[in-house]
Design an enzyme around this catalytic site. Structure first.
Site, mmCIF file in Angstrom:
data_model
loop_
_atom_site.group_PDB
_atom_site.id
_atom_site.type_symbol
_atom_site.label_atom_id
_atom_site.label_comp_id
_atom_site.label_asym_id
_atom_site.label_seq_id
_atom_site.Cartn_x
_atom_site.Cartn_y
_atom_site.Cartn_z
ATOM 1 N N GLU A 204 -19.994 20.466 18.800
ATOM 2 C CA GLU A 204 -18.527 19.235 18.077
ATOM 3 C C GLU A 204 -17.793 20.425 17.171
ATOM 4 O O GLU A 204 -17.661 20.320 15.983
ATOM 5 C CB GLU A 204 -18.932 17.461 17.461
ATOM 6 C CG GLU A 204 -20.017 17.024 18.440
ATOM 7 C CD GLU A 204 -20.056 15.397 17.807
ATOM 8 O OE1 GLU A 204 -20.918 15.934 16.847
ATOM 9 O OE2 GLU A 204 -20.252 14.264 18.852
ATOM 10 N N ASP B 95 -24.821 9.339 23.917
ATOM 11 C CA ASP B 95 -24.768 9.553 22.262
ATOM 12 C C ASP B 95 -24.813 8.160 21.497
ATOM 13 O O ASP B 95 -24.019 7.436 20.678
ATOM 14 C CB ASP B 95 -23.301 9.736 21.672
ATOM 15 C CG ASP B 95 -23.892 10.698 20.483
ATOM 16 O OD1 ASP B 95 -24.492 10.108 19.600
ATOM 17 O OD2 ASP B 95 -22.039 10.304 19.682
ATOM 18 N N GLU C 263 -24.085 3.541 13.053
ATOM 19 C CA GLU C 263 -23.079 4.339 14.355
ATOM 20 C C GLU C 263 -22.371 3.755 15.022
ATOM 21 O O GLU C 263 -20.996 3.142 15.267
ATOM 22 C CB GLU C 263 -23.479 5.635 14.106
ATOM 23 C CG GLU C 263 -21.582 6.336 15.024
ATOM 24 C CD GLU C 263 -21.872 7.023 15.609
ATOM 25 O OE1 GLU C 263 -23.224 8.148 15.403
ATOM 26 O OE2 GLU C 263 -21.244 8.043 15.985
HETATM 27 C C1 BDP Z 1 -22.143 11.795 17.278
HETATM 28 C C2 BDP Z 1 -21.576 11.545 15.395
HETATM 29 C C3 BDP Z 1 -21.499 12.899 14.634
HETATM 30 C C4 BDP Z 1 -22.151 13.423 15.032
HETATM 31 C C5 BDP Z 1 -22.775 13.731 16.260
HETATM 32 C C6 BDP Z 1 -24.473 14.485 16.489
HETATM 33 O O1 BDP Z 1 -20.375 10.757 16.061
HETATM 34 O O2 BDP Z 1 -20.875 12.062 13.450
HETATM 35 O O3 BDP Z 1 -22.119 14.393 13.697
HETATM 36 O O4 BDP Z 1 -23.070 12.518 16.739
HETATM 37 O O5 BDP Z 1 -25.449 13.557 16.174
HETATM 38 O O6 BDP Z 1 -23.135 10.360 17.126
HETATM 39 O O7 BDP Z 1 -24.863 16.000 16.126
#
Ligand code: BDP
Length: 678
Positions: free
Chosen positions: A269, A342, A370
């Site tokens: 990301e 996720d 989340e």
């Molecule tokens: C996702 C989230 C994000 C996190 C990412 C992570 O949306 O905010 O930074 O995972 O785990 O669930 O790195």
């Protein structure tokens, strides 16, 4: 006069003791007064800060027999564990280390608070995992990524001088459930956390946590040498970079001698990582492993990696990490999210578990909700955690559960660990929803003993947090135990996933497409709805993600007839008129699932309302009002998903299901202003 003063005092105290229930005491709801046993009824040797805490807890709260607290080197095999035995007229708690004694004391207090028997005890406890760690996604500016209980507990501006009493309360709460480690900052880490100023602040927290057996870890940004150190790059094979990390590690250990280690999110990301320099995850992780090793530190290297490519997102972590198996140093653990996408309400388990045969693996769960209604929805997560831990990967033959792969049973490991993203913030009740406390509690209890049942954990928690009256415990337990499946039903039944509104992930947005955005952040990528059917084809004819599972799972998941129906849309693109096991078509089944989800939440509202007499007003109302939100949200989810998918199925909503109360077009216009990128 004397009496008069006493009356006034009682008058002043009554409101606080009876009515003011803000949830701040969590499951540790002992009266404040020192009404435990006297010091002379506790036998112990030596003076150690942890032992002092253990004694203080007993003197404040233990109303039972006299005790002896005994350290015993021959108990090394129990690790942080302990024994509690009734010997003649006293109870003897023994452990190799003082922290084991403190855990034993909390065990006794739990028995007392749940009204369990404390006579003829013969208890032996050994933790399932060595490192039982919370991951805080707290930013240095006080916000929390995916946090729903207010701002961060850590007051970076005030530290190192001003110290909040909550730091110690936090440590105590964690120790009471066996959590022994914490990562203080967000995995999307600011390089600043490694600056001298911040390390001085971290030191203060580490000092407060230490007597409670909690070690501090930090998330680190892979570009720190460049950004913070001013080096030309952060290439892990660059000697200057290696030297920078070595010096940094030494600096940390000088300040915090028992520092735990690093958690790293790299090349994920948009975060920097070794691949920026053509190096592998192993190159990056090993460099950090090397610098921490002399002081006993470890690296938790996250496998949550994916990029916008043609490859199914669910396959990417496996594809990147399996070729690196055996290449990691022995103080590196690969930290793997429970599912391959996720933290969805339900995912198939992550096929990376068991696939790394020569590399230690650990689970990462998400306690913060989340993808489960933030702190508005009542969702008890122990069943989700257990579902993962009990999943059989077949990696080493039948019975190779994720629990056994990660706890050292099947893969003897130097160090075993389990982690979860915390749901803790500065809200008075710590977690926003009073029932979200149960998820923090459940993670700790399972990290200590993964064979506990969800029910047992709920039972303890309810009794300690509310009341042990069975008229309350029974219905609340039923509500909690069904709540995760209920959330799956009203959000994403039958293996649907990631059809959330983009960015904040709160409500439904199945219509979300990727015009201008990333396909792998868009609901239509995941549900693949069209005139023919619904679901992501991950079989041989599709992305072939099924091939990442060990036999016989590859065949089981590869065949629509043998795939468990709760994952059918995860693995298959299923025709709308496909006959499910109960004879309904896929479309009907989907409709009934959404409807069941809504109905269950309505039932929770009733359950809660009749229990009013058992609960203090504040907590009663707070939970009641959140259940209203949850009920409304459940209808929102049901209407949005059924009305949207109906455009493709072109089938009627079954007669006995409540009609939608929204127009699809209106729902599409809802834009919550909750921020966030993906
Ligand atoms: C996702 C989230 C994000 C996190 C990412 C992570 O949306 O905010 O930074 O995972 O785990 O669930 O790195």
């Amino acid at each position: 006069m004397q009496n008069f003063k006493a009356y006034i005092l009682i008058f002043l105290l009554i409101p606080f003791s009876i009515f003011a229930e803000d949830g701040s005491k969590l499951w540790l709801r002992f009266p404040n007064a020192k009404n435990g046993i006297s010091a002379d009824k506790i036998i112990s040797k030596g003076n150690n800060p942890t032992l002092e805490i253990a004694k203080k807890e007993l003197m404040n709260h233990w109303k039972g027999q006299a005790l002896e607290l005994r350290t015993d080197k021959s108990l090394k095999h129990l690790k942080d564990g302990y024994t509690i035995k009734s010997i003649q007229n006293r109870l003897v708690i023994s452990a190799e280390k003082e922290i084991g004694l403190l855990y034993g004391v909390y065990h006794l207090l739990r028995l007392q608070e749940t009204k369990s028997s404390t006579s003829n005890l013969n208890i032996t406890e050994k933790p399932s995992y060595d490192v039982r760690i919370l991951n805080h996604w707290d930013n240095l500016d006080g916000t929390i990524e995916r946090g729903y209980a207010g701002y961060s507990l850590w007051k970076w501006e005030d530290l190192p001088n001003k110290i909040s009493p909550r730091y110690e309360e936090y440590a105590r709460a964690n120790a009471s459930i066996g959590i022994n480690a914490t990562v203080l900052n967000n995995v999307n880490a600011s390089p600043k956390i490694l600056s001298k100023d911040y390390l001085e602040k971290v030191k203060v927290l580490a000092d407060i946590f230490r007597p409670y057996g909690i070690k501090v870890y930090l998330s680190v940004n892979f570009s720190s040498p460049k950004v913070l150190g001013g080096l030309e790059n952060s290439d892990p094979l660059n000697k200057d970079v290696q030297k920078w990390w070595k010096n940094k590690a030494n600096e940390i250990y000088k300040i915090i001698p028992d520092f735990g280690g690093f958690l790293v999110k790299a090349n994920s990301e948009g975060q920097p990582g070794p691949q920026d320099y053509g190096r592998t995850h192993a190159d990056g992780a090993n460099m950090m492993g090397d610098v921490l090793k002399p002081n006993g530190g470890i690296v938790m290297w996250r496998a949550f990696v994916y990029s916008p490519s043609k490859e199914d997102r669910a396959k990417q972590a496996y594809l990147e990490f399996v070729p690196l198996d055996g290449k990691f140093k022995d103080n590196v653990i690969v930290q793997i999210k429970n599912g391959p996408v996720d933290f969805q309400p339900r995912e198939a388990f992550n096929p990376l578990f068991g696939a790394l045969k020569k590399t230690p693996e650990m689970v990462e769960f998400q306690i913060t909700q989340e993808y489960l209604g933030f702190s508005n929805h009542l969702v008890y997560l122990a069943p989700l955690f257990k579902e993962t831990l009990d999943s059989d990967t077949y990696s080493d033959g039948k019975g190779s559960t994720i629990a056994k792969i990660t706890d050292g049973t099947l893969r003897p490991a130097k160090l075993t660990a389990i982690s979860a993203v915390a749901n803790i913030g500065e809200d008075k009740n710590w977690t926003g929803h009073h029932f979200a406390q149960a998820n923090w509690y459940a993670f700790g209890r399972l990290a200590w003993n993964h064979s506990l049942s969800s029910e047992q954990i709920a039972d303890e928690w309810i009794k300690m947090t509310f009341t042990y009256n069975q008229e309350f415990v029974k219905p609340v337990k039923e509500m909690m135990l069904s709540s995760r499946e209920t959330a799956v039903d009203y959000m994403m039944p039958l293996g649907l996933h990631h059809i959330f509104a983009s960015g904040h992930h709160y409500g439904p947005e199945p219509w979300g497409d990727y015009k201008g955005g990333r396909p792998d952040w868009s609901p239509v990528y995941y549900h693949q709805a069209n005139e023919k059917g619904l679901g992501f084809d991950r079989t041989k004819s599709g992305s072939n993600a099924v091939s990442q599972y060990f036999p016989p799972l590859d065949n089981i998941y590869g065949n629509i007839k043998t795939t468990p129906e709760n994952l059918i849309l995860w693995f298959h693109h299923v025709p709308w008129d496909y006959k499910m096991k109960d004879g309904k078509t896929l479309w009907e089944e989907l409709s009934y699932k959404y409807d069941t989800g809504v109905k269950n939440v309505r039932d929770y509202q009733k359950t809660w309302d009749v229990l009013q007499k058992f609960v203090d007003e504040d907590r009663f109302k707070s939970v009641q009002s959140r259940l209203k939100i949850q009920a409304k949200d459940a209808v929102w989810w049901k209407d949005a998903c059924l009305l949207y998918f109906q455009q493709f199925s072109k089938m009627p909503i079954p007669y006995d299901i409540e009609r939608p109360v929204h127009e699809l077009e209106d729902l599409k216009k809802i834009k919550l202003n909750m921020g966030h990128h993906n």
